[in-house]
Design a protein around this motif. Structure first.
Motif, PDB file in Angstrom:
ATOM      1  N   GLN A  57       0.808  -1.214   0.000  1.00 49.87           N
ATOM      2  CA  GLN A  57       0.000   0.000   0.000  1.00 49.87           C
ATOM      3  C   GLN A  57       0.846   1.271   0.000  1.00 49.87           C
ATOM      4  O   GLN A  57       0.325   2.375   0.116  1.00 49.87           O
ATOM      5  CB  GLN A  57      -0.941  -0.009   1.205  1.00 49.87           C
ATOM      6  CG  GLN A  57      -2.019  -1.089   1.081  1.00 49.87           C
ATOM      7  CD  GLN A  57      -2.933  -1.136   2.272  1.00 49.87           C
ATOM      8  OE1 GLN A  57      -2.487  -1.203   3.412  1.00 49.87           O
ATOM      9  NE2 GLN A  57      -4.231  -1.085   2.028  1.00 49.87           N
ATOM     10  N   ASN A  58       2.148   1.100  -0.137  1.00 45.42           N
ATOM     11  CA  ASN A  58       3.069   2.225  -0.244  1.00 45.42           C
ATOM     12  C   ASN A  58       4.191   1.843  -1.203  1.00 45.42           C
ATOM     13  O   ASN A  58       4.275   0.714  -1.660  1.00 45.42           O
ATOM     14  CB  ASN A  58       3.654   2.588   1.128  1.00 45.42           C
ATOM     15  CG  ASN A  58       2.621   3.171   2.070  1.00 45.42           C
ATOM     16  OD1 ASN A  58       2.131   4.278   1.876  1.00 45.42           O
ATOM     17  ND2 ASN A  58       2.269   2.412   3.107  1.00 45.42           N
ATOM     18  N   GLY A  59       5.076   2.820  -1.494  1.00 50.76           N
ATOM     19  CA  GLY A  59       6.231   2.529  -2.350  1.00 50.76           C
ATOM     20  C   GLY A  59       5.857   2.294  -3.792  1.00 50.76           C
ATOM     21  O   GLY A  59       6.209   1.263  -4.373  1.00 50.76           O
ATOM     22  N   PHE A  60       5.157   3.264  -4.402  1.00 53.31           N
ATOM     23  CA  PHE A  60       4.644   3.068  -5.768  1.00 53.31           C
ATOM     24  C   PHE A  60       5.655   3.424  -6.858  1.00 53.31           C
ATOM     25  O   PHE A  60       5.466   3.068  -8.009  1.00 53.31           O
ATOM     26  CB  PHE A  60       3.364   3.891  -5.953  1.00 53.31           C
ATOM     27  CG  PHE A  60       2.268   3.506  -5.002  1.00 53.31           C
ATOM     28  CD1 PHE A  60       1.598   2.306  -5.134  1.00 53.31           C
ATOM     29  CD2 PHE A  60       1.936   4.330  -3.942  1.00 53.31           C
ATOM     30  CE1 PHE A  60       0.605   1.931  -4.246  1.00 53.31           C
ATOM     31  CE2 PHE A  60       0.937   3.973  -3.046  1.00 53.31           C
ATOM     32  CZ  PHE A  60       0.273   2.772  -3.191  1.00 53.31           C
ATOM     33  N   GLY A  61       6.694   4.164  -6.514  1.00 51.61           N
ATOM     34  CA  GLY A  61       7.708   4.494  -7.504  1.00 51.61           C
ATOM     35  C   GLY A  61       8.533   3.280  -7.870  1.00 51.61           C
ATOM     36  O   GLY A  61       8.919   2.497  -6.991  1.00 51.61           O
ATOM     37  N   VAL A  62       8.809   3.101  -9.152  1.00 52.58           N
ATOM     38  CA  VAL A  62       9.617   1.965  -9.608  1.00 52.58           C
ATOM     39  C   VAL A  62      10.980   2.439 -10.080  1.00 52.58           C
ATOM     40  O   VAL A  62      12.016   1.927  -9.642  1.00 52.58           O
ATOM     41  CB  VAL A  62       8.903   1.183 -10.733  1.00 52.58           C
ATOM     42  CG1 VAL A  62       9.802   0.078 -11.289  1.00 52.58           C
ATOM     43  CG2 VAL A  62       7.597   0.584 -10.211  1.00 52.58           C
ATOM     44  N   THR A  63      11.026   3.449 -10.950  1.00 52.58           N
ATOM     45  CA  THR A  63      12.309   3.951 -11.431  1.00 52.58           C
ATOM     46  C   THR A  63      12.932   4.960 -10.472  1.00 52.58           C
ATOM     47  O   THR A  63      14.107   5.286 -10.586  1.00 52.58           O
ATOM     48  CB  THR A  63      12.157   4.623 -12.809  1.00 52.58           C
ATOM     49  OG1 THR A  63      11.208   5.691 -12.701  1.00 52.58           O
ATOM     50  CG2 THR A  63      11.689   3.634 -13.846  1.00 52.58           C
ATOM     51  N   ASN A  64      12.121   5.476  -9.524  1.00 53.52           N
ATOM     52  CA  ASN A  64      12.637   6.440  -8.550  1.00 53.52           C
ATOM     53  C   ASN A  64      11.682   6.492  -7.359  1.00 53.52           C
ATOM     54  O   ASN A  64      10.562   5.998  -7.427  1.00 53.52           O
ATOM     55  CB  ASN A  64      12.788   7.828  -9.181  1.00 53.52           C
ATOM     56  CG  ASN A  64      11.442   8.438  -9.511  1.00 53.52           C
ATOM     57  OD1 ASN A  64      10.826   9.122  -8.689  1.00 53.52           O
ATOM     58  ND2 ASN A  64      10.940   8.165 -10.730  1.00 53.52           N
TER      59      ASN A  64
END
Length: 382
Positions: free
Chosen positions: A356-363
């Motif tokens: 439910q958190n940490g949606f950035g993949v490239t940054n």
């Protein structure tokens, strides 16, 4: 005998223990294993099995049935095996700024043989668990969700799952035998659901290069085109965050019906359910085209005064997407240099610890801007 910390079990796991071979009941948040008591129950085993996997608080006090004595409660206390993690408990853990709250207990023997603490939301303890082969028969028997030996999509459609149960299960990752792809459609559509990582640059890099080339004609200089192109690349990082958070993880706002659950599973749920599937990790070209077309139109509406500048911005954004999908693949399946190794840790924690958190993949920039860093990072930021 040394004291041990009792495990916290998710509701679906408790509910699955409803047979003569294994019978759990709950009183409030307490979980009791009363399997050995079935044959000794004065009212017979069948009466207990009717309440297998359920809360028996009210039935124990029911005057019509039988008001149970203090001795009955004392016998239950001897069968206490753990506590049930209700939605309220899980939500409180997820919202907490203390990541330790996501790991309140150690699992019971046989659930996690490593003895490591388990994150309530996903049932895993570490990134390594993502690629431990799932016992397909036992998983289906335990969780009553999807049989990985059969096509998955129609099981979602016909399963009659509640949204609550579906989200609980789809975010508890499994690993299909041998790392292969589990059947999704089970028919002629099956190949269309699989995309090798190299298809992404093969299909989209040539249009980006061509679009960048023709965009040059309407720009006053190379510098101007480069600035708009890089601006498009920066915009992609924002789009990546928005899509991942509000489209792929439309969990909270997801309607509670089979159409919504099936679409959610197709779009992103299958990736969280089987995160190490190499052929369902990058986006199929047809799906990306559908998602990209509105942004093509939007770019030319916003930059209406110059078609070529709009094209440059769009091409920068599409290049950002190419980088995103390749990064996503390599974070799951490759050893990477230092910077990407940190991204790998961040993204895999999104899967096994805190979806439910940490949606950035490239940054991780937009997670910090919008207050959605992983729980483990919130302590560092505090």
């Amino acid at each position: 005998m040394p004291a041990r910390t009792l495990p916290t079990l998710v509701q679906a796991e408790v509910a699955s223990h409803n047979s003569a071979k294994s019978c759990y009941v709950t009183i409030g948040t307490n979980v009791y294993d009363i399997t050995d008591f079935l044959d000794s129950h004065p009212g017979g085993a069948d009466l207990i099995l009717e309440w297998g996997g359920k809360d028996i608080t009210e039935i124990l006090k029911d005057e019509v049935s039988h008001v149970h004595s203090e001795a009955a409660y004392e016998m239950l206390d001897e069968s206490l095996i753990g506590f049930v993690a209700t939605n309220k408990v899980i939500d409180a853990a997820v919202e907490s700024k203390r990541p330790g709250n996501l790991v309140p207990v150690t699992t019971a023997d046989g659930v996690n043989k490593t003895g490591k603490p388990v994150y309530l939301a996903t049932g895993l303890s570490s990134a390594e668990d993502l690629s431990k082969e799932t016992d397909l028969a036992n998983d289906y028997k335990t969780h009553k969700f999807l049989d990985l030996n059969k096509p998955l999509l129609m099981q979602i459609w016909r399963g009659g799952f509640s949204k609550e149960f579906y989200l609980e299960q789809v975010h508890r990752p499994r690993h299909y035998k041998g790392g292969a792809s589990a059947p999704l459609f089970g028919n002629f559509l099956e190949p269309l659901s699989k995309t090798a990582w190299y298809v992404v640059p093969t299909v989209w890099l040539p249009p980006v290069l061509y679009g960048t080339y023709i965009a040059r004609e309407g720009c006053t200089s190379f510098r101007q085109e480069a600035c708009y192109w890089v601006f498009g690349l920066f915009l992609w990082t924002f789009v990546e965050y928005i899509l991942h958070r509000f489209l792929f993880h439309l969990d909270t706002w997801l309607p509670d019906n089979r159409v919504a659950l099936t679409l959610h599973f197709l779009l992103h749920g299958v990736h969280h359910y089987l995160p190490m599937d190499k052929l369902r990790l990058v986006m199929p070209p047809t799906l990306f085209f559908v998602l990209a077309f509105p942004f093509w139109k939007l770019a030319h509406v916003v930059f209406y005064w110059n078609w070529h500048i709009a094209t440059a911005v769009f091409c920068g954004g599409i290049f950002g997407y190419i980088c995103y999908d390749l990064t996503h693949y390599f974070l799951h399946h490759r050893k990477l240099p230092a910077y990407w190794q940190q991204l790998k840790k961040h993204h895999l924690e999104h899967h096994f610890m805190d979806y439910q958190n940490g949606f950035g993949v490239t940054n991780r920039f937009w997670d910090r801007v919008f207050g959605t860093p992983l729980q483990s990072e919130r302590v560092k930021l505090a």
